[in-house]
Design an enzyme around this catalytic site. Structure first.
Site, PDB file in Angstrom:
ATOM      1  N   ASP A  28      47.946 -23.439 202.470  1.00 38.02           N
ATOM      2  CA  ASP A  28      48.877 -24.013 202.827  1.00 38.02           C
ATOM      3  C   ASP A  28      49.198 -25.765 202.036  1.00 38.02           C
ATOM      4  O   ASP A  28      50.193 -26.299 201.988  1.00 38.02           O
ATOM      5  CB  ASP A  28      48.631 -25.083 204.463  1.00 38.02           C
ATOM      6  CG  ASP A  28      47.002 -24.875 204.632  1.00 38.02           C
ATOM      7  OD1 ASP A  28      46.391 -24.992 203.348  1.00 38.02           O
ATOM      8  OD2 ASP A  28      46.989 -25.833 205.971  1.00 38.02           O
ATOM      9  N   HIS A 115      39.346 -27.931 204.999  1.00 37.50           N
ATOM     10  CA  HIS A 115      39.092 -27.208 202.836  1.00 37.50           C
ATOM     11  C   HIS A 115      38.979 -28.223 202.441  1.00 37.50           C
ATOM     12  O   HIS A 115      38.857 -28.775 201.175  1.00 37.50           O
ATOM     13  CB  HIS A 115      40.398 -27.210 202.374  1.00 37.50           C
ATOM     14  CG  HIS A 115      41.127 -25.732 202.863  1.00 37.50           C
ATOM     15  ND1 HIS A 115      40.304 -24.743 203.495  1.00 37.50           N
ATOM     16  CD2 HIS A 115      42.243 -25.371 202.371  1.00 37.50           C
ATOM     17  CE1 HIS A 115      41.491 -23.626 203.288  1.00 37.50           C
ATOM     18  NE2 HIS A 115      42.662 -23.639 203.658  1.00 37.50           N
ATOM     19  N   ASP A 444      32.029   1.590 185.633  1.00 37.04           N
ATOM     20  CA  ASP A 444      31.839   1.717 186.911  1.00 37.04           C
ATOM     21  C   ASP A 444      31.226   0.525 187.665  1.00 37.04           C
ATOM     22  O   ASP A 444      32.271  -0.126 189.180  1.00 37.04           O
ATOM     23  CB  ASP A 444      31.769   3.019 187.185  1.00 37.04           C
ATOM     24  CG  ASP A 444      30.358   2.990 187.019  1.00 37.04           C
ATOM     25  OD1 ASP A 444      29.561   2.719 185.273  1.00 37.04           O
ATOM     26  OD2 ASP A 444      29.108   4.026 187.542  1.00 37.04           O
ATOM     27  N   GLY A 473      26.745   2.925 186.747  1.00 35.83           N
ATOM     28  CA  GLY A 473      25.563   1.445 187.279  1.00 35.83           C
ATOM     29  C   GLY A 473      25.760   1.140 185.760  1.00 35.83           C
ATOM     30  O   GLY A 473      27.283   0.790 185.365  1.00 35.83           O
TER      31      GLY A 473
END
Length: 563
Positions: A28, A115, A444, A473
């Site tokens: 915003d 915020h 990965d 992994g």
């Protein structure tokens, strides 16, 4: 057009320095600013999945285009981006970080806005960013706003470091003179001090005249600070053997007859290690001497005759010359170096590593074979992006065609960086030459940190190659510590389902696990053309890794054990 809004002024200036794609997320406090992007022809808002990915994308874009722009909202948005900004600071990448902040009056009244930290301190996030920015600005006065924007853009471009620019929401719609746009921002470097530069050149020429076995070593800042052309000419004029570091890969054309390979200290091939370390003069261009860039600081030069050319200083042996920038110093050196080097007798450079031996088509893939083979798939002009882990180490043994640009975050090493960087590089490549290929190699495990940005690639019809190295992994972590530890495991994904899941319509997926499948795919002429986005899942053994990563992991584990 006598007047324009301040927000539009920012984007007109960015367009003038060829920044055409803006990264970030709406919030915003920046929405009115974002409206102005659509008022400038040729500008586009990428619209990222999160701020961290947006920062990574801005980094990848800037490495090809010279600088980039990231826009976030105050507090929550800007803090999410800071890991990416810190990486750009560490690795000399010019990213202008524009933050939409609350209005000047709201800050003055210390209102308890969302915020914020709830304590009325509106400067805290700006202060955080100041430690990882070359300069910062918080616009508070419309009368000086244009000059501040110009200063921030210039600093981003010239320093190749991030810059923080805060724009209060109430100022972006205020009018400023459009006439300022008629005077381009001065992006030139300040000239070196003539006396200091002359002393540098005189000393370097004397070292060159005396050298019998000199070498040139190009590192990351050779590319970042636009010294590749000067470095190439230096090689041509002297015929000295030339090498790169892992972070400097792509700084020197690897098909140049005087290119000798990648130097990584003790992790180098024996021939490269001997050639560099036995030199009696090292001309180093743009060094960034981090642990993974030097084989855990294992440089073992036998000579003290080392000249370091940096973006903002030059060092000769133990003498430092502040402010003598390498761009100008090299240009001046080039006017005199041929005569100084005329007594040098060229020696043979280390031979290019032998090609892979022929294998049965059913031979399972392994990293050592793949990285020796990758060069056959690459084309001149490719952008090759390798993730921290097995890819960043494996690519060191791949032979690049000329004019190949390598992106690898060796110093900062943030896992997952390359998915976002691939998005940014793909935007930049499309703007430079739509035929330019962008090729990602990522594990990965790393992919799981930033996979959402593949959806942004699909949204914009970008066409990178996404090679996912599936070794089940975090193999780099397993090699350092915890081979079977549960914390190095990841949940297996159906990688080939990702593109349609993110909405791709025109795409390709492939899963390969043998040398025959690799060769068949990468030599297919249709596959070689970047006509669509592609994901290639490469199946590999869990503990398989390039040999130099295995050695680096052993060094790292040993260092960690001593500390």
């Amino acid at each position: 057009m006598s007047e324009i809004t301040l927000g539009r002024y920012l984007f007109e200036r960015l367009k003038q320095v060829e920044v055409q794609t803006i990264f970030g997320l709406p919030g915003d406090f920046n929405l009115s600013l974002l409206d102005k992007i659509y008022e400038v022809d040729g500008m586009r808002w990428a619209g990222n999945a999160n701020e961290l990915n947006a920062a990574y994308a801005a980094d990848g874009y800037a490495r090809l285009k010279g600088m980039s722009c990231l826009i976030t909202t105050f507090g929550v948005g800007e803090l999410s981006a800071l890991n990416g900004i810190a990486g750009s600071y560490a690795e000399h990448v010019g990213v202008l970080h524009v933050v939409g902040v609350p209005s000047v009056s709201a800050q003055a009244k210390q209102l308890l806005l969302h915020h914020t930290l709830g304590n009325g301190d509106f400067t805290v996030f700006h202060r955080m960013s100041s430690n990882i920015s070359e300069t910062t600005a918080m616009i508070t006065d419309i009368n000086t706003a244009c000059a501040e924007i110009d200063r921030c853009i210039r600093t981003t471009y010239v320093s190749q470091r991030p810059v923080y620019l805060g724009l209060p929401a109430n100022l972006v719609d205020l009018k400023v003179s459009a006439a300022t746009l008629d005077t381009p921002i001065d992006l030139s470097l300040k000239a070196n001090d003539a006396e200091a530069e002359d002393e540098v050149i005189e000393n370097v020429l004397e070292l060159i005249k005396e050298a019998k076995n000199p070498v040139i070593l190009a590192d990351a800042c050779c590319s970042r600070h636009d010294a590749k052309a000067e470095t190439k000419k230096l090689i041509d004029l002297t015929q000295f053997p030339a090498f790169v570091t892992p972070m400097g890969k792509g700084s020197i054309d690897e098909k140049h007859p005087r290119f000798g390979g990648v130097y990584v200290g003790t992790l180098s091939s024996p021939e490269v290690k001997e050639a560099v370390e036995s030199a009696d003069l090292v001309l180093s261009v743009g060094a960034l001497l981090s642990d993974f860039n030097t084989g855990s600081f294992s440089y073992s030069y036998k000579t003290k005759n080392i000249v370091e050319f940096h973006s903002d200083y030059t060092k000769i042996r133990n003498a430092t010359f502040p402010g003598v920038q390498m761009k100008f110093a090299l240009q001046k050196l080039l006017t005199k170096v041929a005569d100084a080097a005329k007594g040098y007798t060229p020696v043979a450079v280390p031979a290019k590593p032998a090609a892979n031996a022929a294998t049965a088509e059913t031979t399972p893939l392994n990293q050592e074979w793949i990285w020796n083979q990758v060069g056959d798939f690459l084309q001149e002009g490719d952008v090759v992006i390798t993730e921290t882990g097995t890819s960043a180490f494996g690519i060191n043994q791949s032979h690049f065609p000329n004019n190949t640009y390598g992106i690898s975050q060796v110093l900062w090493g943030s896992i997952g960086f390359t998915t976002g960087a691939t998005l940014g590089a793909a935007f930049a490549a499309e703007e430079i030459d739509p035929k330019k290929r962008v090729i990602l190699f990522i594990g990965d495990g790393s992919l799981q940190l930033t996979v959402q940005e593949i959806s942004t690639m699909i949204r914009w019809g970008l066409k990178p190659y996404l090679f996912v190295l599936n070794n089940d992994g975090y193999t780099i972590e397993r090699l350092i510590h915890g081979e079977t530890a549960q914390y190095n495991d990841v949940q297996p994904w159906k990688h080939l389902d990702l593109l349609p899941t993110f909405g791709a319509k025109d795409y390709e997926t492939h899963r390969i696990s043998t040398t025959g499948e690799w060769n068949k795919l990468t030599t297919d002429s249709k596959f070689q053309d970047n006509s669509r986005i592609r994901m290639i899942e490469v199946m590999l053994p869990v503990m398989d890794a390039p040999s130099n990563l295995v050695k680096q992991a052993q060094l790292t584990a040993a260092v960690n054990a001593k500390q």
